[in-house]
Design a protein around this motif. Sequence first.
Motif, PDB file in Angstrom:
ATOM      1  N   ASP A 178       0.747  -0.933   0.144  1.00 20.90           N
ATOM      2  CA  ASP A 178      -0.088   0.053  -0.179  1.00 20.90           C
ATOM      3  C   ASP A 178       0.901   1.212  -0.097  1.00 20.90           C
ATOM      4  O   ASP A 178       1.732   1.117   0.550  1.00 20.90           O
ATOM      5  N   PRO A 179       0.359   2.301  -0.718  1.00 25.22           N
ATOM      6  CA  PRO A 179       1.081   3.489  -0.570  1.00 25.22           C
ATOM      7  C   PRO A 179       1.647   4.126   0.683  1.00 25.22           C
ATOM      8  O   PRO A 179       2.629   4.521   1.003  1.00 25.22           O
ATOM      9  N   ARG A 180       0.895   3.714   1.694  1.00 25.09           N
ATOM     10  CA  ARG A 180       1.374   4.148   3.093  1.00 25.09           C
ATOM     11  C   ARG A 180       2.334   3.299   3.572  1.00 25.09           C
ATOM     12  O   ARG A 180       3.141   3.935   4.344  1.00 25.09           O
ATOM     13  N   TRP A 181       2.403   2.133   3.270  1.00 28.87           N
ATOM     14  CA  TRP A 181       3.545   1.306   3.495  1.00 28.87           C
ATOM     15  C   TRP A 181       4.716   1.648   2.822  1.00 28.87           C
ATOM     16  O   TRP A 181       6.007   1.587   3.629  1.00 28.87           O
ATOM     17  N   ILE A 182       4.662   1.918   1.535  1.00 25.26           N
ATOM     18  CA  ILE A 182       5.720   2.487   0.776  1.00 25.26           C
ATOM     19  C   ILE A 182       6.429   3.918   1.432  1.00 25.26           C
ATOM     20  O   ILE A 182       7.622   3.907   1.682  1.00 25.26           O
ATOM     21  N   ALA A 183       5.506   4.589   2.062  1.00 29.21           N
ATOM     22  CA  ALA A 183       5.932   6.083   2.778  1.00 29.21           C
ATOM     23  C   ALA A 183       6.599   5.448   3.830  1.00 29.21           C
ATOM     24  O   ALA A 183       7.645   6.140   4.235  1.00 29.21           O
ATOM     25  N   ALA A 184       6.068   4.322   4.568  1.00 23.02           N
ATOM     26  CA  ALA A 184       6.872   4.135   5.761  1.00 23.02           C
ATOM     27  C   ALA A 184       8.023   3.712   5.524  1.00 23.02           C
ATOM     28  O   ALA A 184       9.098   3.769   6.449  1.00 23.02           O
ATOM     29  N   PHE A 185       8.383   2.689   4.476  1.00 25.94           N
ATOM     30  CA  PHE A 185       9.788   2.203   4.174  1.00 25.94           C
ATOM     31  C   PHE A 185      10.617   3.043   3.653  1.00 25.94           C
ATOM     32  O   PHE A 185      11.506   3.026   3.944  1.00 25.94           O
ATOM     33  N   MET A 186      10.043   4.170   2.902  1.00 27.39           N
ATOM     34  CA  MET A 186      11.065   5.443   2.749  1.00 27.39           C
ATOM     35  C   MET A 186      11.324   6.061   3.942  1.00 27.39           C
ATOM     36  O   MET A 186      12.406   6.324   3.762  1.00 27.39           O
ATOM     37  N   ALA A 187      10.466   6.385   4.929  1.00 28.40           N
ATOM     38  CA  ALA A 187      10.997   7.068   6.075  1.00 28.40           C
ATOM     39  C   ALA A 187      11.897   5.906   6.749  1.00 28.40           C
ATOM     40  O   ALA A 187      12.904   6.276   7.468  1.00 28.40           O
ATOM     41  N   LEU A 188      11.646   4.590   6.707  1.00 31.48           N
ATOM     42  CA  LEU A 188      12.757   3.815   7.539  1.00 31.48           C
ATOM     43  C   LEU A 188      14.068   4.022   6.744  1.00 31.48           C
ATOM     44  O   LEU A 188      15.118   3.951   7.535  1.00 31.48           O
ATOM     45  N   THR A 189      13.888   4.137   5.501  1.00 30.01           N
ATOM     46  CA  THR A 189      15.380   4.559   4.818  1.00 30.01           C
ATOM     47  C   THR A 189      15.933   5.585   5.334  1.00 30.01           C
ATOM     48  O   THR A 189      17.074   5.609   5.749  1.00 30.01           O
ATOM     49  N   GLY A 190      15.250   6.787   5.514  1.00 31.39           N
ATOM     50  CA  GLY A 190      15.810   7.675   6.138  1.00 31.39           C
ATOM     51  C   GLY A 190      16.345   7.674   7.778  1.00 31.39           C
ATOM     52  O   GLY A 190      17.301   8.170   8.028  1.00 31.39           O
ATOM     53  N   GLY A 191      15.476   6.938   8.230  1.00 32.54           N
ATOM     54  CA  GLY A 191      15.989   6.508   9.775  1.00 32.54           C
ATOM     55  C   GLY A 191      17.249   5.880   9.896  1.00 32.54           C
ATOM     56  O   GLY A 191      18.198   6.054  10.585  1.00 32.54           O
ATOM     57  N   LEU A 192      17.431   4.508   8.804  1.00 29.11           N
ATOM     58  CA  LEU A 192      18.637   3.938   8.956  1.00 29.11           C
ATOM     59  C   LEU A 192      19.840   4.658   8.682  1.00 29.11           C
ATOM     60  O   LEU A 192      21.031   4.673   8.929  1.00 29.11           O
TER      61      LEU A 192
END
Length: 395
Positions: A178-192
């Motif tokens: 889902d697009p919301r999950w994609i946003a979450a994983f993109m933010a996860l990229t920023g976090g790591l």
Amino acid sequence: MEARTEAAPGGVAWRLWALVPIVLLAVAVAGVVSQGDRVVDLVGGNPPPADEFDVRRVEFRPGVIRVQVRNPQPDDLTIALVTVDDAIVPFTLDGPATLGRLRSSTIVVPYDWVEEEPIAIGVTSSTGIQTTHEVPAAVLTPQPSVRGFLGYGLIGALVGILPVALGLLWLPSLRRADPRWIAAFMALTGGLLTFLGVEALAEALELQAVLPSALGGPGLVLLGLAASALGMTFLSSRLSRGKAGATGLALALLVAIGIGVHNLGEGLAIGSSFATGELQLGAFLVIGFMVHNVTEGLGIAAPASRTRVSVRQLLALALVAGAPAILGTWLGGYASSDVLTPLFFALAAGAALQVVVEVGRYVARTAPGGLRSGWVVGGYLAGIAAMWATGLLIG
């Protein structure tokens, strides 16, 4: 009525005049250097520094110990005495006995050292001040060979390329999310990437703290940080081709580059630990970094989840992110440098933190709810938490 335009200064006189402040500054600095003691004496004097050497590297070869020392002091230092486990030993020098500022020499000590036994090496200056270097376990220093070269390369591939490639296998699942999950994983990229950047910066500052002040440790770290961040900014502008920011494969490439520079530092740590005889630490780092770096592959896959990517491009991304670990193990194993290591970590910090900015701009443009979305905030915190949790394996 026509507006009058001032004519530009003619000739080269104005260019020469621009050099005047630089020339005068050079003259003033030369005067201070030549009369430095007199200037300092006006406000008092500092106690003279301890006449200690900087032990840069200890190598163990069959029946021989080689100790590379450097003079970090402003005044000349002379190597007068060498001890091994508090016993005075004969030695020869591969270089001068009297070292000027930041000059190095190698002490060669004929000594039948015992494998895996701790050893203490003391170097005494002509003023009677001894510098002691403790070696936790004496092991044969790896010498350049085809077998060792391939061994370090294999370790680097296991630490860098393999876990990143495994993380990229999450790409098919991300494509169906889902697009919301994609946003979450993109933010996860920023976090790591934030975690990696802060971790690299802390490592750089810790390593520069032990450098002689003449090498300008904090300035060295700042130089690497700024150069890397500006270089990544320039690369991002070229990859985005005039758009608001990098997207898709271009953003995935930026993430891979940022991770790759960091993995260079990880390889340095592993190679140095093996070269200095800390075999258990080296093996522990290999396992810890393998687990730690799987999440990096996920961070690269997330930006590419909404674009067509070939298998060849995925392999190239894995090499960009993971192959620097191989170079790092070679450098750490055969040519470790107390100056280059903090510089590499500073470069890693600058690259990672700049890519965080790019990821943040992408999420702000594309994520439902923008940067304030709960999915984005949760993903960012999850990225930091994942890197922290896997980082516990490294210690």
